[in-house]
Design an enzyme around this catalytic site. Structure first.
Site, mmCIF file in Angstrom:
data_model
loop_
_atom_site.group_PDB
_atom_site.id
_atom_site.type_symbol
_atom_site.label_atom_id
_atom_site.label_comp_id
_atom_site.label_asym_id
_atom_site.label_seq_id
_atom_site.Cartn_x
_atom_site.Cartn_y
_atom_site.Cartn_z
ATOM 1 N N ASP A 25 0.730 -1.107 0.119
ATOM 2 C CA ASP A 25 -0.098 -0.128 -0.007
ATOM 3 C C ASP A 25 0.759 1.199 -0.095
ATOM 4 O O ASP A 25 0.656 2.197 -0.664
ATOM 5 C CB ASP A 25 -1.056 -0.125 1.241
ATOM 6 C CG ASP A 25 -0.181 -0.237 2.475
ATOM 7 O OD1 ASP A 25 0.784 -1.076 2.477
ATOM 8 O OD2 ASP A 25 -0.701 0.031 3.455
ATOM 9 N N THR A 54 2.245 -8.007 -1.549
ATOM 10 C CA THR A 54 2.505 -8.248 -0.076
ATOM 11 C C THR A 54 1.760 -9.444 0.389
ATOM 12 O O THR A 54 0.740 -9.782 -0.186
ATOM 13 C CB THR A 54 1.635 -7.054 0.793
ATOM 14 O OG1 THR A 54 1.989 -7.414 1.944
ATOM 15 C CG2 THR A 54 0.250 -6.697 0.534
ATOM 16 N N ASP A 96 0.854 -9.877 3.292
ATOM 17 C CA ASP A 96 -0.197 -9.567 4.262
ATOM 18 C C ASP A 96 -1.434 -9.605 3.666
ATOM 19 O O ASP A 96 -2.480 -9.743 4.519
ATOM 20 C CB ASP A 96 -0.036 -8.136 4.775
ATOM 21 C CG ASP A 96 1.550 -8.084 5.468
ATOM 22 O OD1 ASP A 96 2.006 -9.117 5.614
ATOM 23 O OD2 ASP A 96 1.874 -7.029 5.719
ATOM 24 N N GLU A 127 0.280 -11.575 13.691
ATOM 25 C CA GLU A 127 1.261 -10.646 14.737
ATOM 26 C C GLU A 127 0.705 -9.389 14.971
ATOM 27 O O GLU A 127 1.081 -8.765 15.909
ATOM 28 C CB GLU A 127 2.406 -10.458 13.746
ATOM 29 C CG GLU A 127 2.336 -9.721 12.443
ATOM 30 C CD GLU A 127 3.706 -9.438 11.716
ATOM 31 O OE1 GLU A 127 4.592 -9.588 12.196
ATOM 32 O OE2 GLU A 127 3.417 -8.886 10.739
HETATM 33 P P1 FBP Z 1 5.274 -5.436 3.072
HETATM 34 O O1 FBP Z 1 4.097 -5.001 3.608
HETATM 35 O O2 FBP Z 1 6.268 -4.567 2.674
HETATM 36 O O3 FBP Z 1 4.751 -6.542 2.054
HETATM 37 O O4 FBP Z 1 5.859 -6.687 4.132
HETATM 38 C C1 FBP Z 1 5.237 -7.487 4.780
HETATM 39 C C2 FBP Z 1 5.833 -7.864 6.027
HETATM 40 O O5 FBP Z 1 6.282 -9.064 5.915
HETATM 41 C C3 FBP Z 1 4.891 -7.968 7.343
HETATM 42 O O6 FBP Z 1 3.945 -9.084 7.113
HETATM 43 C C4 FBP Z 1 5.705 -7.696 8.485
HETATM 44 O O7 FBP Z 1 5.104 -7.063 9.581
HETATM 45 C C5 FBP Z 1 6.786 -6.890 7.814
HETATM 46 O O8 FBP Z 1 6.688 -7.313 6.468
HETATM 47 C C6 FBP Z 1 8.093 -7.046 8.341
HETATM 48 O O9 FBP Z 1 9.046 -6.050 8.142
HETATM 49 P P2 FBP Z 1 10.589 -6.218 8.177
HETATM 50 O O10 FBP Z 1 10.926 -7.136 6.631
HETATM 51 O O11 FBP Z 1 11.146 -4.920 7.897
HETATM 52 O O12 FBP Z 1 11.119 -6.913 9.286
#
Ligand code: FBP
Length: 699
Positions: A200, A226, A228, A360
């Site tokens: 997003d 993503t 997510d 999470e």
């Molecule tokens: P995006 O929103 O950038 O796709 O990332 C998803 C994610 O894997 C989330 O599920 C998680 O909370 C976050 O990234 C973890 O971030 P980082 O890679 O910076 O530890």
């Protein structure tokens, strides 16, 4: 074998089996690289054009209209295949281009196929077209760090996971300086188009860059990525335009494989509760999909927790003619009680084990925690704005941060003025364990998001669960049910009459298949007391060994194993669904570029249907943008989609919760999704949530 008979190291290393084992190229990789995803019918034509679709409407935010005037009137565009377009269309489509691609944010399986799709379509249109990859995410654009993407490179990564080819990063292009540098890079490279593959926030970036580079004729196209699953786009009439971001299916399947294995292990060894935190940032889409894939015993869904209404409290308040705001939403304490209830009920039927799935971001949906997140965001942002430094470098230690908060509270008390951090906040915050206070005070990511993956959500919740289970144990309300036949056999073995002891030991001896030791019996002492009181043994006699054995079996030990599923699933090789989806997204991106679109997000409509009905489209990003609180201030961003508690997929979970908790005698109801299969027929072809949600969505 004598030493002289054994194979020399040199020979060993030359052995074909050793070569095979030590090569990076195994059969799986060979098959993945060779796999050619099917292409949507429109791409089987030599050309495509875009048709504006005026039937989709959006509720446009005034701020988006003000900031993005050049792209706010964009329409949904349908990609249409054509065989013989006019010459000017042909020329435009086939002209040589320079296209830049960047990955932004966390990796999501399928990213390489987006590149492959763009590459194949672009080179087919004009073999002189050049594709550049920006290295390490948006930093690569700002600092002009690129590599040319060649055919060999694309072939090396086809259908493989990760963003390894050009890497990724989380920098946001959010200042005039970064914007100017990015524009400069695009101009220096002579780019015709920039493709931003991201979530997003990155698609928000794409919209601003599109607006900014309109005057230079540089097109910007976003791609919904993503794991997510929180980029889901509907128009104002609730028509689904993009049902799911890519990478979600693979990550959910990877998590589900692992969690299903834990269901198997836990129901075999029957001694652990497995606590599985799954990624997904704020939204619980991944947890919901995992629940449907595995039928784990308990799955928390943050959006459901936020939606909770305590009817009893409401009723009391209504009678008193008041409003009880505490009746809405759940507290952390309440949530821990809900989990305990499931654990206690399973134990009562002899199941002192199970699997819990925790998203999470679940804490964001808990009233008091959400309030802390918002307040701390604002405090930190205000501090950074007022001082020329950074809150986190000025107060590196938790104690320093807490001291700052105390000072804030002190000002309010002294000057009797309003402050965002009051005495009550301070008291509530001090009740939280240190590690959680630290988590809540963590530095926000570059987009201003709270970093849920860094917080031990599971530890916070399970700490409270353990405490409450101990209280219940102390009250005699938490016992392991003893199967009647086992009880009878055990007492018979010692020549004792089970029916004589039964009514004294158990509270449900008349009816229960699983017998529950009376709440008053919570120790060997209280057990003996009960037997003495009934005149079964005297003060000087010991409790019969078989009765003592039964008692020990009834005492629950709450043993947990904690797991975090996130980075592993994010790095998985894509499912066939994600391979197909992303390759077609890549082809869609090129169609948008070749037909002059900008400020659009490539998407596939009808993802939930058979492949033949997939419809490549371009979705205008600007009309989707909304004002959201980020780093303490309102910012224009692409709205995140969270789980809809009225959706069919959630309703199904809700309807089956009790069954999957399986707090009844007999088997559990686990489902075995198995590992992700790339070949063969047994792999599902779409995420379950996607299929279910389509059942109550207008066609
Ligand atoms: P995006 O929103 O950038 O796709 O990332 C998803 C994610 O894997 C989330 O599920 C998680 O909370 C976050 O990234 C973890 O971030 P980082 O890679 O910076 O530890």
């Amino acid at each position: 074998m004598k030493a002289e008979d054994s194979i020399s190291l040199v020979e060993l290393l030359k052995h074909p089996e050793v070569r095979k084992a030590t090569s990076n190229i195994n059969q799986e990789v060979i098959e993945r690289r060779a796999y050619k995803p099917a292409v949507s019918d429109v791409f089987s034509h030599p050309y495509t054009v875009l048709e504006n679709n005026f039937s989709y409407k959006f509720d446009v935010d005034n701020e988006a209209r003000r900031r993005l005037p050049g792209i706010i009137e964009n329409k949904v565009q349908t990609v249409v295949g054509v065989d013989l377009p006019d010459e000017p269309v042909k020329d435009k489509y086939n002209r040589k281009r320079n296209i830049g691609i960047v990955f932004s944010g966390g990796p999501a399986p399928g990213g390489h196929n987006v590149i492959a799709g763009i590459f194949d379509a672009a080179k087919k249109a004009n073999s002189d077209t050049k594709i550049y990859g920006f290295l390490l995410g948006p930093d690569g654009i700002i600092e002009n760090e690129t590599m040319e993407i060649t055919g060999d490179l694309v072939d090396k990564y086809r259908n493989l996971g990760g963003f390894t080819m050009i890497k990724t990063g989380r920098t946001k292009i959010d200042t005039p300086k970064k914007m100017a540098l990015s524009k400069e890079t695009c101009k220096q490279l002579g780019l015709d188009a920039l493709v931003i593959v991201g979530g997003d926030d990155s698609n928000t970036n794409a919209a601003f860059l599109a607006e900014e580079m309109l005057e230079d004729g540089i097109q910007v196209i976003g791609v919904p990525k993503t794991i997510d699953g929180d980029i889901q786009v509907r128009d104002a009439d609730n028509n689904v335009l993009c049902a799911m971001s890519f990478g979600f299916h693979t990550a959910a399947r990877a998590f589900a494989t692992e969690i299903s294995n834990l269901c198997t292990d836990s129901s075999s060894d029957v001694k652990y509760w497995h606590i599985c935190k799954v990624m997904g940032r704020v939204a619980s889409h991944l947890a919901l999909e995992v629940a449907l894939q595995t039928h784990a015993n308990i799955t928390l869904v943050g959006e459901d927790i936020a939606n909770y209404v305590d009817d009893e409290r409401l009723e009391i308040a209504q009678k008193e003619g008041t409003i009880n705001y505490h009746a809405y939403g759940m507290t952390l304490r309440h949530l821990s009680r809900v989990i305990c209830d499931g654990i206690v009920r399973r134990a009562a039927v002899g199941k002192n084990y199970g699997v819990i799935v925790i998203p999470e971001g679940v804490l964001e949906f808990i009233n008091e925690i959400q309030m802390f997140i918002i307040k701390l965001n604002t405090i930190i942002a205000e501090y950074n704005q007022t001082h020329d430094t950074n809150f986190h470098s000025d107060f590196p230690l938790l104690e320093d941060k807490l001291e700052y908060l105390r000072r804030l509270m002190g000002y309010a008390q002294k000057e009797n003025s309003f402050t965002i951090w009051n005495l009550r906040d301070n008291e509530l915050f001090n009740d939280l364990p240190d590690f959680f206070q630290e988590g809540l005070l963590l530095e926000r990511d570059s987009h201003g998001n709270f970093q849920f993956s860094q917080v031990e959500t599971d530890k916070v919740i399970m700490g409270m669960v353990t405490d409450y289970l101990n209280i219940l144990k102390e009250k005699g309300a938490h016992k392991i049910g003893i199967e009647r036949s086992y009880y009878q056999k055990t007492l018979n073995k010692q020549g004792l009459d089970p029916d004589y002891f039964g009514p004294i030991l158990f509270k449900n001896y008349d009816v229960g298949q699983f017998l529950l030791v009376k709440p008053s019996i919570i120790s060997l002492k209280t057990l003996k007391h009960a037997l003495v009181k009934e005149g079964i043994i005297s003060e000087t006699e010991n409790v019969p060994a078989s009765v003592e054995k039964i008692y020990h079996k009834s005492v629950p030990k709450f043993k947990t194993q904690i797991h975090f599923y996130g980075y592993d699933g994010r790095g998985n090789d894509p499912t066939r669904f994600d391979c197909l989806y992303t390759y077609n997204l890549g082809l869609t991106v090129f169609s948008l570029i070749a037909n002059g679109a900008t400020g659009q997000m490539a998407a596939i409509k009808n993802l939930e249907k058979e492949f033949a009905q997939w419809e490549p489209i371009g979705i205008p990003i600007a009309p989707l943008m909304r004002l959201e609180e980020r780093k303490g201030k309102l910012t224009l961003v692409l709205e995140k989609s969270i789980v809809d508690v009225d959706s069919a997929s959630f309703k199904v979970l809700k309807a089956f919760r009790e069954k999957w908790l399986a707090a009844t005698p007999g088997e559990d109801n686990y489902r075995r999704p198995g590992p992700i299969r790339f070949t063969g027929k047994s792999e599902e072809d779409r995420p379950i949530t996607l299929v279910l949600n389509a059942l109550d969505t207008p066609a």
